[in-house]
Motif scaffolding. Structure first.
Motif, PDB file in Angstrom:
ATOM      1  N   ALA A  72     -31.568  -1.670  23.868  1.00  0.00           N
ATOM      2  CA  ALA A  72     -31.658  -1.134  22.506  1.00  0.00           C
ATOM      3  C   ALA A  72     -30.701   0.031  22.315  1.00  0.00           C
ATOM      4  O   ALA A  72     -29.996   0.126  21.293  1.00  0.00           O
ATOM      5  CB  ALA A  72     -33.095  -0.704  22.208  1.00  0.00           C
ATOM      6  N   VAL A  73     -30.636   0.925  23.307  1.00  0.00           N
ATOM      7  CA  VAL A  73     -29.704   2.052  23.218  1.00  0.00           C
ATOM      8  C   VAL A  73     -28.260   1.547  23.194  1.00  0.00           C
ATOM      9  O   VAL A  73     -27.419   2.040  22.423  1.00  0.00           O
ATOM     10  CB  VAL A  73     -29.929   3.025  24.390  1.00  0.00           C
ATOM     11  CG1 VAL A  73     -28.839   4.093  24.417  1.00  0.00           C
ATOM     12  CG2 VAL A  73     -31.290   3.676  24.284  1.00  0.00           C
ATOM     13  N   VAL A 124     -23.057  -0.325  17.779  1.00  0.00           N
ATOM     14  CA  VAL A 124     -22.959  -0.286  16.317  1.00  0.00           C
ATOM     15  C   VAL A 124     -22.297   1.015  15.858  1.00  0.00           C
ATOM     16  O   VAL A 124     -21.449   1.016  14.950  1.00  0.00           O
ATOM     17  CB  VAL A 124     -24.348  -0.448  15.690  1.00  0.00           C
ATOM     18  CG1 VAL A 124     -24.305  -0.196  14.191  1.00  0.00           C
ATOM     19  CG2 VAL A 124     -24.898  -1.847  15.962  1.00  0.00           C
ATOM     20  N   ALA A 125     -22.671   2.132  16.510  1.00  0.00           N
ATOM     21  CA  ALA A 125     -22.082   3.416  16.130  1.00  0.00           C
ATOM     22  C   ALA A 125     -20.577   3.418  16.355  1.00  0.00           C
ATOM     23  O   ALA A 125     -19.796   3.862  15.498  1.00  0.00           O
ATOM     24  CB  ALA A 125     -22.739   4.546  16.913  1.00  0.00           C
ATOM     25  N   PHE A 126     -20.132   2.890  17.506  1.00  0.00           N
ATOM     26  CA  PHE A 126     -18.706   2.848  17.780  1.00  0.00           C
ATOM     27  C   PHE A 126     -17.988   1.879  16.853  1.00  0.00           C
ATOM     28  O   PHE A 126     -16.824   2.108  16.486  1.00  0.00           O
ATOM     29  CB  PHE A 126     -18.458   2.463  19.241  1.00  0.00           C
ATOM     30  CG  PHE A 126     -18.469   3.635  20.173  1.00  0.00           C
ATOM     31  CD1 PHE A 126     -17.339   4.417  20.345  1.00  0.00           C
ATOM     32  CD2 PHE A 126     -19.608   3.964  20.883  1.00  0.00           C
ATOM     33  CE1 PHE A 126     -17.347   5.496  21.195  1.00  0.00           C
ATOM     34  CE2 PHE A 126     -19.623   5.050  21.744  1.00  0.00           C
ATOM     35  CZ  PHE A 126     -18.491   5.821  21.897  1.00  0.00           C
ATOM     36  N   HIS A 130     -11.488   5.385  12.346  1.00  0.00           N
ATOM     37  CA  HIS A 130     -10.992   6.085  13.528  1.00  0.00           C
ATOM     38  C   HIS A 130      -9.945   7.130  13.176  1.00  0.00           C
ATOM     39  O   HIS A 130      -9.831   8.143  13.862  1.00  0.00           O
ATOM     40  CB  HIS A 130     -10.414   5.074  14.524  1.00  0.00           C
ATOM     41  CG  HIS A 130      -9.202   4.342  14.018  1.00  0.00           C
ATOM     42  ND1 HIS A 130      -9.302   3.254  13.182  1.00  0.00           N
ATOM     43  CD2 HIS A 130      -7.882   4.554  14.212  1.00  0.00           C
ATOM     44  CE1 HIS A 130      -8.087   2.817  12.887  1.00  0.00           C
ATOM     45  NE2 HIS A 130      -7.209   3.582  13.493  1.00  0.00           N
ATOM     46  N   ARG A 131      -9.197   6.911  12.095  1.00  0.00           N
ATOM     47  CA  ARG A 131      -8.196   7.920  11.727  1.00  0.00           C
ATOM     48  C   ARG A 131      -8.867   9.222  11.298  1.00  0.00           C
ATOM     49  O   ARG A 131      -8.394  10.310  11.640  1.00  0.00           O
ATOM     50  CB  ARG A 131      -7.304   7.381  10.608  1.00  0.00           C
ATOM     51  CG  ARG A 131      -6.419   6.205  11.028  1.00  0.00           C
ATOM     52  CD  ARG A 131      -5.601   5.677   9.876  1.00  0.00           C
ATOM     53  NE  ARG A 131      -4.824   4.519  10.266  1.00  0.00           N
ATOM     54  CZ  ARG A 131      -5.284   3.280  10.267  1.00  0.00           C
ATOM     55  NH1 ARG A 131      -6.527   3.050   9.875  1.00  0.00           N
ATOM     56  NH2 ARG A 131      -4.520   2.270  10.648  1.00  0.00           N
ATOM     57  N   ILE A 132      -9.964   9.095  10.549  1.00  0.00           N
ATOM     58  CA  ILE A 132     -10.698  10.297  10.149  1.00  0.00           C
ATOM     59  C   ILE A 132     -11.297  10.983  11.368  1.00  0.00           C
ATOM     60  O   ILE A 132     -11.260  12.219  11.500  1.00  0.00           O
ATOM     61  CB  ILE A 132     -11.778   9.941   9.123  1.00  0.00           C
ATOM     62  CG1 ILE A 132     -11.141   9.365   7.851  1.00  0.00           C
ATOM     63  CG2 ILE A 132     -12.630  11.157   8.783  1.00  0.00           C
ATOM     64  CD1 ILE A 132     -12.136   8.926   6.801  1.00  0.00           C
TER      65      ILE A 132
END
Length: 373
Positions: free
Chosen positions: A38-39, A45-47, A54-56
């Protein structure tokens, strides 16, 4: 000292016949396994979400790096002049320093261009003659055929090369945009980081503010410590490399020293790669003996960096085992290329410091102080 009473049998979880035949170790492992899965899904999903922006993310990261470097300077200048003027002076001074270094490199390359062309041609001829001698015994026309093949390859793929150059120009625009956004963020982080931090703390529930303040304070201390430490290590490596290459008479000593400075931001593997480039330049311009001396320089500077600079400069900010550093660098490079390799170690160090701070239970004021302090 009395022992706590045993919980009643009715309060214990009951296992059916199938579960009772499963060993307890396996049940515990399965309970941890699905939680880890689950982690992992959440992290993935977060990545994935961050990958779309990714530029921000890179701009904010660079803004924090610039803030960590300029904030002490701005704080010192703010004792004598107003805060906005101090921030502007620190930022303009940093930009002038970077542009001055780049101008010095360009001027050095321009001044040495004619001599470098002659040295490189003579060096390549020497390498060809040595490869024709024992023990290699390459045919004399091997390099002539290689040159013709390279020319044919360039002519056959001219359109691909042009399209790559065009895409490189668009990539340059993206890089400049990210740098501009990073400078914009750094200005506000340096000038009013406390107010922004206080606003963020005010948005949290009261019960979460203390832990958030502790974790964020530890994260910022580790991040600034790593930034200052890696800058010191990179500057020391660049000075040592520049002096050594200048003493050996290797051309492009200043650009190669700047390359070493930039490569040092990738721990463990950055410096050897930069010095390998210097060894190739020394081989083409000064011959194999000077190239071997540069290779020995790689070993010496690697020992100085690994056994002197990092333990003394970085140990108070980043307490990570070299194996963890190596895995973080490789994992970051696989996930996000050069940017991932640069970001991986400070990210792992920050996460570890936050975990240590929260596990230690050292509390701070509920509203917290700005991490930039």
């Amino acid at each position: 000292m009395s022992t706590p009473p045993e919980p009643p049998a009715s309060a214990l979880p009951r296992l059916n016949d199938a579960e009772s035949r499963v060993p307890g170790v396996l049940r515990t492992a399965a309970a941890y396994a699905w939680r880890l899965i689950a982690v992992g899904v959440v992290v993935r999903v977060a990545f994935s979400v961050l990958g779309q922006f990714h530029r921000i993310a890179v701009a904010v990261f660079l803004g924090l790096v610039i803030t960590a470097v300029l904030r002490p300077v701005a704080g010192l200048l703010a004792r004598f002049v107003p805060r906005p003027l101090a921030v502007a002076a620190a930022l303009i001074g940093g930009i002038v320093l970077v542009l001055g270094a780049l101008a010095l490199v360009g001027e050095t390359v321009a001044d040495q261009r004619t001599g470098l062309e002659k040295e490189f041609v003579a060096g390549i001829d020497r390498i060809e003659r040595r490869l024709e001698e024992p023990p290699f015994r390459l045919p004399a026309d091997a390099f002539d055929d290689l040159q013709s093949r390279i020319g044919k390859l360039l002519s056959d793929h001219r359109s691909t090369i042009i399209s790559t150059a065009v895409s490189g120009a668009s990539r340059l625009v993206e890089v400049l945009t990210v740098l501009a956004l990073a400078l914009f963020c750094a200005v506000f982080f340096t000038h009013s980081g406390e107010k922004q931090w206080q606003w963020l703390c005010d948005q949290l529930p009261d019960r979460a503010r203390q832990q958030f303040a502790v974790g964020a304070g530890a994260a910022w201390r580790t991040f600034t410590g790593y930034t200052h430490g890696i800058l010191l290590v990179a500057a020391t490596n660049a000075v040592l490399v520049g002096i050594a290459l200048f003493a050996l008479g290797v051309p492009l000593a200043v650009p190669l020293a700047l390359l070493e400075f930039m490569a040092a931001f990738i721990p463990l593997i950055g410096s050897p790669i930069a010095l390998a480039v210097a060894a190739v330049v020394a081989l083409a311009s000064k011959g194999p003996l000077i190239a071997l001396v540069v290779v020995a320089l790689i070993v010496v500077i690697g020992q100085i960096e690994g056994h002197l600079l990092h333990p003394i400069v970085m140990s108070w900010a980043v307490r990570l085992h070299p194996v963890v550093v190596a895995l973080a660098v490789v994992g970051g490079a696989v996930a996000a290329g050069v940017i991932g390799a640069v970001v991986a170690v400070p990210l792992v160090a920050v996460v570890w410091s936050v975990y240590q701070a929260l596990r230690g239970g050292t509390g701070g004021p509920a509203r917290g102080t700005a991490p930039a302090d």
